[in-house]
Write an enzyme that holds these catalytic residues in place. Structure first.
Site, mmCIF file in Angstrom:
data_model
loop_
_atom_site.group_PDB
_atom_site.id
_atom_site.type_symbol
_atom_site.label_atom_id
_atom_site.label_comp_id
_atom_site.label_asym_id
_atom_site.label_seq_id
_atom_site.Cartn_x
_atom_site.Cartn_y
_atom_site.Cartn_z
ATOM 1 N N LEU B 126 -91.806 -27.212 48.561
ATOM 2 C CA LEU B 126 -93.290 -27.712 48.586
ATOM 3 C C LEU B 126 -94.304 -26.753 47.872
ATOM 4 O O LEU B 126 -95.073 -27.096 47.104
ATOM 5 C CB LEU B 126 -93.667 -28.309 50.023
ATOM 6 C CG LEU B 126 -92.907 -29.013 50.910
ATOM 7 C CD1 LEU B 126 -93.414 -29.339 52.395
ATOM 8 C CD2 LEU B 126 -92.621 -30.315 50.468
ATOM 9 N N PRO B 129 -97.386 -21.246 43.753
ATOM 10 C CA PRO B 129 -98.116 -20.067 43.936
ATOM 11 C C PRO B 129 -99.468 -20.448 43.981
ATOM 12 O O PRO B 129 -100.000 -19.490 44.762
ATOM 13 C CB PRO B 129 -97.898 -19.513 42.349
ATOM 14 C CG PRO B 129 -96.642 -20.165 42.116
ATOM 15 C CD PRO B 129 -96.330 -21.535 42.483
ATOM 16 N N GLN B 282 -98.397 0.401 87.213
ATOM 17 C CA GLN B 282 -99.109 -0.814 86.934
ATOM 18 C C GLN B 282 -99.344 -1.210 85.526
ATOM 19 O O GLN B 282 -99.449 -2.486 85.110
ATOM 20 C CB GLN B 282 -100.438 -0.612 87.738
ATOM 21 C CG GLN B 282 -100.220 -1.176 89.005
ATOM 22 C CD GLN B 282 -101.798 -1.406 89.933
ATOM 23 O OE1 GLN B 282 -102.822 -1.040 89.227
ATOM 24 N NE2 GLN B 282 -101.723 -1.785 90.859
ATOM 25 N N ILE B 340 -94.586 -0.809 75.061
ATOM 26 C CA ILE B 340 -93.794 -0.373 76.163
ATOM 27 C C ILE B 340 -92.677 0.416 75.840
ATOM 28 O O ILE B 340 -92.349 1.358 76.696
ATOM 29 C CB ILE B 340 -93.227 -1.660 76.918
ATOM 30 C CG1 ILE B 340 -94.351 -2.588 77.583
ATOM 31 C CG2 ILE B 340 -92.161 -1.205 78.054
ATOM 32 C CD1 ILE B 340 -93.865 -3.878 78.274
ATOM 33 N N HIS B 341 -92.007 0.350 74.612
ATOM 34 C CA HIS B 341 -91.014 1.135 74.097
ATOM 35 C C HIS B 341 -91.295 2.435 73.703
ATOM 36 O O HIS B 341 -90.601 3.183 73.268
ATOM 37 C CB HIS B 341 -90.148 0.303 73.190
ATOM 38 C CG HIS B 341 -89.184 -0.574 73.823
ATOM 39 N ND1 HIS B 341 -89.581 -2.006 74.133
ATOM 40 C CD2 HIS B 341 -87.701 -0.693 73.929
ATOM 41 C CE1 HIS B 341 -88.468 -2.485 74.841
ATOM 42 N NE2 HIS B 341 -87.355 -1.796 74.355
ATOM 43 N N GLU B 366 -95.328 -22.927 57.562
ATOM 44 C CA GLU B 366 -95.465 -24.466 58.181
ATOM 45 C C GLU B 366 -96.726 -24.587 58.425
ATOM 46 O O GLU B 366 -97.016 -25.280 59.695
ATOM 47 C CB GLU B 366 -94.576 -24.521 59.407
ATOM 48 C CG GLU B 366 -93.876 -25.900 59.600
ATOM 49 C CD GLU B 366 -92.796 -26.125 58.537
ATOM 50 O OE1 GLU B 366 -92.136 -25.252 58.142
ATOM 51 O OE2 GLU B 366 -92.620 -27.174 58.514
ATOM 52 N N GLU B 370 -104.658 -21.266 61.327
ATOM 53 C CA GLU B 370 -106.065 -21.753 61.247
ATOM 54 C C GLU B 370 -105.995 -23.304 60.844
ATOM 55 O O GLU B 370 -106.733 -23.946 61.701
ATOM 56 C CB GLU B 370 -106.641 -20.907 59.890
ATOM 57 C CG GLU B 370 -106.878 -19.423 60.110
ATOM 58 C CD GLU B 370 -105.763 -18.650 60.187
ATOM 59 O OE1 GLU B 370 -104.558 -19.108 59.540
ATOM 60 O OE2 GLU B 370 -105.823 -17.501 61.002
#
Lengths: 252, 386
Positions: B126, B129, B282, B340-341, B366, B370
């Site tokens: 579909l 450019p 926490q 976290i890592h 897809e 927006e």
């Protein structure tokens, strides 16, 4: 030849098990359950025998809670032709003991008259490693346990067994009981179309009463506990120190 | 995971088979293929064997006829392990869905069984450019010449462009038509003379899969390959596939968001700072709580859109909500997983940086997020006249 494959529904090998607070066993409520991996190997071997023309029909059988029919559907999706479910309890925490299972299987064998019973060498939940041997004893059949290779030669089976010292090949007369070890094969996974077809394959439901077998427990579990956690190690500064510590520990 | 326990037995068996495949044949190879940007030929062969290329194709045409709900769970599960893989069958199945919905009986009989077996694989062509979300602006042109059409133009970002053989190709058969969509048509285009792949596109993420530019120079295609046998229905065909396409992308977003959460939950129990596992701080707990809630909300939106799709009702609003929310959840969860890592999250030795690179595609592909919000708003107005 007809092949009978007993399969057990067990806690999935990927699940981190938790002991029930009262210590009676492992918590099985709401955890993922799967076919015992050794039984999966047995199903695969049966299918391979059929593909090689050494077997005509594969019957999977499971004994336990009603949900074990999912385990049977998996066997059917892999390639078993039909299934028998013996609903022996409705409590997911009640394990049907090897002797009771063996007695029930002996009755199924009487009715089905298979030329070969192939099953996992043990179930990964309680590691009893007894049902196959007990079944062979009850039936008065030869047994070939821990199979790493199975070849059918006329009315005999050539089975290579994985023993402590290496490999041992024995020849047993059929009908016989074979238990599958880890390296017998690598089971296929069911394709999606076969999973959908499995829904239409016959699955017969029975109870222990149909066979006149008493499945009430004879063993008492006194206590179940988790393995002890690993203790913290120490850091050594040099190879000399390492060797010294190893000597102290008596390992070298 | 717990989300698996309340679904029908047959679906569960399907998901378990896929899980097994992922554990055994996919997970061990993802890092290598991803970082080499290498096409996963073996996995594609295994997906064929498993029947994945026929997942949503109707049973009467050789497919499995799975519901969008089951399909979304499959996509989520695979995306959790390696998002790229889902692109290989997603766009293929949307092409198949176009044929199933809009094709003539002869086209369905000819193509769908071959799509279902994976003998013929492909996707949607579909985007150009200069035209993506705004499909009416496409410039690829097909001119009728006798019993064939001659196609000229360029398509870009075409998934499966290199290794696929067949594409649902959106063109203009009448560039002057008003409204413009009346001049748009769709063809089932198999590779042949005049249909070339100009290059493989390099991307931030979505590695391994072949996103390519397709060039058509006097490519002749039989008139029999005009989808539905009638000009002017191309946009309808393309847009009809997008609802399922958006559920797909939403499910992929859930997969990435879930992977980011799972890895974080594991790591937070192992990694220690200030004398305790970081999951006891926490600051980390707040993140985990947010991530899990976001994932659950994304899943529920996705399953809900799939449920409405399966009921045969219009679901552009629901699919838009799911796509929008789940893709943002993927972005946010992957960034939180990185925090976290810490340094490991930024390292190529861990998969976190992959989630972080893969997630933004979900926001863009897809139909951008927006446009999703605009679709949601328009539907809101339409469904609630003052």
């Amino acid at each position: 030849m007809k092949v009978l494959v007993p399969v057990k529904r067990v806690i999935d090998y990927n699940v981190k098990v938790r002991v029930r607070p009262d210590g009676t066993g492992v918590d099985l409520a709401n955890v993922k359950m799967s076919m015992n991996p050794f039984d999966e190997i047995a199903v695969e071997e049966a299918i391979r025998l059929k593909e090689k023309g050494a077997a005509e029909e594969i019957v999977a059988v499971s004994i336990g809670v009603r949900q074990a029919q999912e385990t049977l559907r998996t066997a059917l999706a892999m390639g078993a032709d039909r299934a028998i479910l013996i609903v022996a309890t409705d409590d997911v925490h009640q394990d049907i003991e090897p002797l009771a299972v063996a007695k029930l299987l002996a009755k199924v064998v009487e009715a089905e008259k298979p030329g070969l019973v192939i099953m996992g060498k043990q179930a990964i939940d309680n590691d009893m490693n007894a049902t196959g041997q007990m079944l062979a004893a009850i039936l008065g059949w030869p047994q070939a346990t821990f199979a790493g290779e199975v070849t059918i030669e006329g009315d005999h089976a050539l089975v290579t067994r994985e023993v402590d010292g290496g490999l041992q090949t024995i020849r047993v007369r059929l009908p016989a009981v074979v238990t599958a070890d880890l390296r017998l094969n690598e089971p296929r996974y069911a394709s999606l179309p076969n999973i959908m077809k499995a829904k239409k394959k016959p699955l017969e439901e029975k109870t222990p009463a149909d066979f006149g077998v008493d499945v009430s427990p004879r063993l008492t579990v006194l206590k179940t506990r988790e393995p002890e956690g690993r203790k913290a190690g120490i850091k050594v500064k040099s190879v000399d120190e390492l060797v010294e510590k190893l000597k102290e520990a008596g390992v070298i | 995971m717990s989300a698996m326990l309340d679904i029908p037995e047959e679906d569960r068996l399907i998901l378990e088979a896929i899980e097994k495949w992922l554990e055994r044949d996919v997970r061990p190879h993802v890092m290598r293929l991803e970082h080499a940007d290498e096409y996963p030929h073996e996995m594609v062969a295994q997906m064929r064997e498993m029947g994945l290329f026929g997942a949503t194709i109707p049973r009467e045409y050789g497919g499995l006829g799975l519901s969008a709900g089951t399909y979304a769970r499959i996509v989520e599960l695979i995306a959790e392990t390696w998002m790229s893989l889902t692109g290989i069958f997603n766009s293929h199945l949307i092409m198949a869905a176009c044929v199933a919905r809009m094709g003539t009986e002869a086209q369905k009989r000819h193509y769908l069984p071959r799509f279902a077996s994976g003998e013929l694989r492909g996707g949607l062509a579909l985007t150009e450019p200069d035209a993506g979300t705004d499909l009416q602006a496409i410039r690829t042109r097909a001119r009728r010449e006798g019993d064939a059409y001659v196609v000229n133009g360029t398509k870009t970002w075409i998934s499966n462009g290199i290794h696929g053989q067949c594409f649902a190709l959106l063109v203009k058969t009448d560039p002057e038509a008003q409204p413009p969509h009346k001049g748009m048509s769709m063809f089932i285009a198999e590779k042949g003379e005049g249909f070339t792949v100009s290059r493989k596109l390099e991307k931030l993420g979505y590695k391994g899969i072949d996103s390519a530019e397709l060039v058509f120079r006097d490519y002749r295609i039989p008139a029999a390959n005009l989808l539905g046998g009638e000009e002017g229905r191309g946009l309808q065909a393309a847009l009809g596939g997008l609802e399922l396409g958006r559920i797909n992308v939403a499910a992929r977003g859930c997969g990435i968001a879930s992977a980011a959460l799972k890895d974080s939950v594991r790591y937070a129990q192992i990694r220690r700072t200030f004398g305790k596992p970081i999951c006891q701080h926490q600051a980390i707990q707040l993140k985990l709580g947010e991530m899990a809630t976001r994932l659950q909300a994304a899943r529920l939106l996705t399953y809900d859109a799939a449920r409405i799709y399966d009921a045969g009702r219009r679901c552009d609003m629901e699919a838009g909500m799911a796509k929008y929310f789940a893709s943002e959840a993927a972005v946010e969860n992957s960034l939180e997983a990185m925090r976290i890592h810490g340094g490991y999250g930024y390292s190529k030795e861990y998969p976190i940086e992959r989630y972080f690179r893969d997630a933004p595609l979900m926001c863009i592909g897809e139909g951008t997020n927006e446009i999703q919000r605009i679709i949601i708003a328009r539907q809101l107005i339409e469904r609630n006249p003052a």
